[in-house]
Design a protein around this motif. Structure first.
Motif, short mmCIF file in Angstrom:
data_model
loop_
_atom_site.label_atom_id
_atom_site.label_comp_id
_atom_site.label_asym_id
_atom_site.label_seq_id
_atom_site.Cartn_x
_atom_site.Cartn_y
_atom_site.Cartn_z
N LYS A 151 44.79 55.54 33.33
CA LYS A 151 43.73 55.25 32.35
C LYS A 151 42.68 56.35 32.30
O LYS A 151 41.97 56.49 31.33
CB LYS A 151 43.04 53.93 32.73
CG LYS A 151 43.93 52.71 32.60
CD LYS A 151 43.79 52.06 31.23
CE LYS A 151 44.90 51.08 30.94
NZ LYS A 151 44.85 49.88 31.76
N ASN A 182 53.02 52.20 30.63
CA ASN A 182 51.86 52.24 29.73
C ASN A 182 51.16 53.60 29.79
O ASN A 182 50.83 54.18 28.77
CB ASN A 182 50.89 51.12 30.12
CG ASN A 182 49.75 51.00 29.13
OD1 ASN A 182 49.94 51.17 27.94
ND2 ASN A 182 48.57 50.74 29.63
N CYS A 185 53.37 56.16 28.00
CA CYS A 185 53.42 55.97 26.55
C CYS A 185 52.11 56.36 25.88
O CYS A 185 52.10 56.87 24.78
CB CYS A 185 53.75 54.52 26.21
SG CYS A 185 55.46 54.12 26.55
N LYS A 186 51.00 56.11 26.56
CA LYS A 186 49.70 56.43 25.97
C LYS A 186 49.37 57.91 26.13
O LYS A 186 48.60 58.44 25.35
CB LYS A 186 48.60 55.62 26.65
CG LYS A 186 48.74 54.12 26.48
CD LYS A 186 48.02 53.64 25.24
CE LYS A 186 48.39 52.23 24.89
NZ LYS A 186 47.97 51.28 25.91
N ARG A 189 49.52 60.35 23.27
CA ARG A 189 48.43 60.31 22.30
C ARG A 189 47.21 61.07 22.79
O ARG A 189 46.59 61.79 22.06
CB ARG A 189 48.05 58.86 22.01
CG ARG A 189 48.82 58.31 20.84
CD ARG A 189 48.21 57.02 20.40
NE ARG A 189 48.62 55.95 21.26
CZ ARG A 189 47.92 54.85 21.42
NH1 ARG A 189 46.79 54.70 20.80
NH2 ARG A 189 48.36 53.89 22.19
N ILE A 225 54.24 47.25 25.34
CA ILE A 225 53.74 48.63 25.49
C ILE A 225 54.63 49.59 24.70
O ILE A 225 54.15 50.41 23.91
CB ILE A 225 53.79 49.06 26.98
CG1 ILE A 225 52.82 48.24 27.83
CG2 ILE A 225 53.53 50.54 27.14
CD1 ILE A 225 53.13 48.27 29.33
N ALA A 229 53.90 51.62 21.21
CA ALA A 229 53.85 53.09 21.24
C ALA A 229 54.80 53.67 20.19
O ALA A 229 54.48 54.65 19.52
CB ALA A 229 54.22 53.60 22.63
N LYS A 232 53.32 53.14 16.75
CA LYS A 232 52.20 54.07 16.56
C LYS A 232 52.68 55.47 16.19
O LYS A 232 52.04 56.18 15.44
CB LYS A 232 51.38 54.10 17.84
CG LYS A 232 50.14 54.93 17.76
CD LYS A 232 48.96 54.23 18.36
CE LYS A 232 48.25 53.41 17.32
NZ LYS A 232 47.21 52.60 17.85
#
Length: 423
Positions: A151, A182, A185-186, A189, A225, A229, A232
DNA sequence: TTAGGGTTAG
């Protein structure tokens, strides 16, 4: 009595739990530290930290000393309710009272530090636990570390920790995989903002396959998740295939999974099916702000601003507070549809604004070729501490230059530099 | 008697 109270507290029946306590006292059953800790947990979960803290004072008055579990529960509740400084304060209070923190306390402390955006401090706590060997860390310690590092943008470090789990004598849990997937996958971005693509999303998908090949029993988390993704990034077909797998595995979707499916249907331009699903769960009173935002966004993208506004008002009647994300979608779609004057009016009525709102407005002013107005707002927002996307800053400066406002473009650049130095 | 993971917007 303790078992009855615990059962009531777990199902959000605090009033009943309290009445059992009173009945128990009348019958001569005196509450002990476990009784009070159960109540503290219930209050911090379902009521408020202040009320939970009142219970702590009540137990002291009754002559029972709070223990490490009392404080751990209060810390958990504070982190859950995003009262992060309160959580740190409770940790200090506990040590000042001479109560030794255990591994649960340190885990909660790390979780809190990560949420505060202080990964270095969290890492220091982790190193203290692991290297000083004062206490044994547990799987939760690693789960918190992996999630917190992801995070805070340290996905590679998290992956290293994940891959080293076995060497440290641990086996990753479903939850560990979910946090790692997660993060991966994030990451794409986050990373896309500052450099060219990297294959983190692919790594996330590989990890999902690894979970499957190792025979893990999935819950809905990893699916939502990955589907989200893929949606998106515009990979709608793949998202659909994975969603099919989720359904065929007999997984009963919860609200977050439903929301993911609704979003997928909207992106597939199967809005009627999406609305049917929404009505189904709305009848059960299950829709949350995510569900409504997905629908509002979908209506806006179709240019149906009248129904979008109606839905925003409908949310109000349902007692939802101001929906910032939905308003940001509304604002952006108005701008993209060339309705900048309407967008400006909506912007003026918004009671809360964040970096998304400001970026959207500035970018859409550029779309409408109102570069001078956009540049003034850009400088003002950056000075106020909002994070404006680099692409938007470039749109303003390039726009000024192409519209022959070269001098203005130079001034804006310099003002942005000065503002950045300040922050 | 206490934890840690997901879904929406630039």
């Amino acid at each position: 009595m303790n078992i009855c109270i615990a059962s009531m507290c777990k199902s959000n029946q605090i009033v009943k739990a309290e009445s059992i306590l009173i009945d128990g006292i009348k019958l001569g059953l005196l509450p002990d530290v476990v009784t009070y800790n159960t109540l503290i947990d219930g209050y911090s979960r379902f009521v408020s930290i202040d009320r939970a803290y009142d219970i702590l004072n009540r137990m002291k008055e009754a002559g029972i000393n709070p223990n490490v579990v009392s404080y751990n529960s209060l810390m958990s509740g504070s982190v859950r309710k995003s009262s992060l400084s309160k959580s740190l304060q409770l940790f200090d209070e506990m040590t000042q009272l001479g109560i030794s923190p255990d591994v649960w306390s340190y885990n909660k402390l790390m979780h809190c530090l990560f949420k505060l955006g202080k990964p270095d401090d969290a890492n220091r706590v982790f190193k203290d636990i692991v290297e000083n060997g004062e206490m044994d860390c547990c799987m939760s310690t690693y789960n918190i570390m992996i999630n917190g590092l992801c995070k805070n943008g340290y996905v590679s470090n998290a992956l290293m920790l994940f891959r080293n789990l076995q060497r440290n004598g641990f086996v990753p849990q479903v939850l560990t995989y979910n946090a790692m997937i997660n993060g991966l996958c994030k990451a794409r971005r986050l990373v896309m903002k500052c450099c060219f693509r990297c294959g983190k999303l692919e790594q996330g998908l590989d990890l999902l396959s690894e979970m499957r090949s190792k025979g893990y029993t999935f819950d809905g988390f990893a699916y939502s998740i990955v589907v989200a993704a893929l949606v998106k990034t515009g990979r709608i077909e793949e998202a659909g295939e994975i969603a099919e797998k989720m359904m065929s595995n007999g997984l009963v979707p919860d609200l977050a999974s439903y929301n993911t499916m609704i979003n997928l249907l909207c992106r597939k331009e199967r809005v009627d099916e999406a609305l049917k699903l929404v009505n189904e769960i709305d009848r059960q009173g299950l829709c949350d702000q995510y569900t409504h935002t997905i629908i509002i966004h979908s209506l806006c993208k179709d240019g149906n601003f009248v129904d979008a506004k109606k839905h925003l008002d409908y949310m109000n009647t349902l007692g939802f507070g101001f929906n910032l994300v939905a308003f940001n979608c509304y604002l952006d779609c108005l701008g993209k549809a060339g309705l900048i004057d309407q967008a400006l009016k909506v912007f003026d009525t918004m009671e809360v604004k964040d970096s998304f709102t400001c970026t959207i407005l500035v970018h859409n002013l550029c779309r409408a070729k109102k570069f001078i107005f956009a540049s003034k707002l850009l400088v003002f927002y950056i000075k106020s501490g909002f994070q404006i996307l680099m692409a938007t800053q470039r749109a303003v400066i390039d726009g000024l230059s192409t519209a022959s406002y070269n001098n203005e473009a130079r001034k804006v650049k310099s003002k942005i530099w000065k503002a950045r130095l300040k922050h």
